[in-house]
Enzyme design. Sequence first.
Site: not given
Length: 551
Positions: A202, A261
């Site tokens: 993330d 990401e």
Amino acid sequence: MSAPWWRQAVVYQVYPRSFADSDGDGLGDIRGILSRVDYLAELGVDAVWLSPFYPSALADGGYDVADYRDVDPRLGTLDDMDALIAALHAAGIRIVVDIVPNHTSDQHEWFQEALAAGRGSAARDRYIFREGTGEGGAEPPTDWVSMFGGSAWERVADGQWYLHSFAVEQPDLNWGDPDVRADFVRTLRFWSDRGVDGFRIDVAHMLTKDLTEPLPSRDELALIPVDGRHPLLDRDDVHDVYAEWRAVFDAYDPPRTAVAEAWVASDRVPLYARPESLGQSFNFDLLLADFDAAQYRRIVTDNLALAARSGSSSTWVLSNHDVVRHATRYGLPAPARGADGTPLRKHGTEWVLAGGPEHELDREGGERRARAASLLLLALPGSAYLYQGEELGLHEVADIPDEHRQDPTFFRSPGVDRGRDGCRVPLPWTASGPSFGFGEGGSHLPQPAWFARHAVSALAEDPASTLALYRRALALRRELQTGEQLEWIDAGRADVLRFRRPNGWEVVTNFGTEPYELDEVEVLLASTPSPVGVVPPETTVWLAPAPTLAG
């Protein structure tokens, strides 16, 4: 030697709290996912990516993690996770889990320890605490704004302030602290030892920060290039962290995978996708694109070149848990665009919902374009990431009552950003019954009546359904996917894209409003019913490789 599995994989994202509920509490859980492994196998995916399932107060849909090495008791236990991993592996499906390294929950034991320990403590040094400004330090250290709106700083009882790039319940970690780096290595080993095959990282571009005094103002930050030296974003030193992680991944046989990401400039993407770093990085360009031939061709060409530079394979994604579902994006009026061609938007997705009221949504057109885009995506070299429910043709749920909304972006900016709840509404498994088969106790976000038409039970036996299209496409993809190149073919029209894969498999997408005529060829699959020798408007067809025709 065969290529690593992830280079050409179809990965299906499961948002655990909205997939399937086994105990009737309205919240999806691990045993709910376990009960649907056969569905995932029949769909034909190569891997499942689980969004966070860790203990969490749900200040941000599970991305506020209180314990990285456990399961939220509302979702199950570690034994349940072990059972799910085993069942997926038995079905030939790998598992990727989310790692959230930029911040913890404010309920994490480290943060609670930091609050109790006070100024100058080792516990506080794991996070980013600063003294305030103004009289008595009553003003935040800077005027920075969090991703979810409002100040990026929160004051604690003894007067210091901590940085939270996202929700106030998500204090940023200090990646200059050795405790932080060592603990995440333990976490990666913990899940790898349990059989997890890979990790989705993330906001991989935000971990390391240079907070040398004096801190720049918000306006000053905006003038600093994001080229590896920015104080907060996409810093070169973040790859020191990932080099350490890569050593952990490569200690396993087969090596564990990772995908970043990383919302960074295109020329920075290969840094994350290098084999000595995370190994793969998401390509988000299609999330911002219109249903437009020129945009698609540019995006595909550019991202295949970036993948070649890094030695990785590209990733392709049309929907996920953070953006408006692509059936809805393609059914709304095109957004206004800036000089660089990107949509004019504030927090990434609300431009779509602002495209017009519900009655302006062209549902049939959006679904038709979404099917065409999905079939094109699944024919590209590289890995494809699918988001739960897109195989059902689901639209965004736009009319969630305010009292039922959960996304912090909505509460931090009421009336401006409607948030991400609309793509996180629990899936419909049956056309009737409690919560359309999601669970016996209802669903944590309200489901609209039109979900009945998109339920798995309503689509499974319909050969023309979007579910049937996905199942057939994934089965054919396994047979046809080869190599990591494509060759563009002149289609003779600007609104039509045509390309050939190394084995002769051809793909034609008609983005236009007029039919496109084909030579006499064998059509293996079409996103809409297609007469012989014609690609209808807003349709993708897969054409058989030449050897098949010759045989």
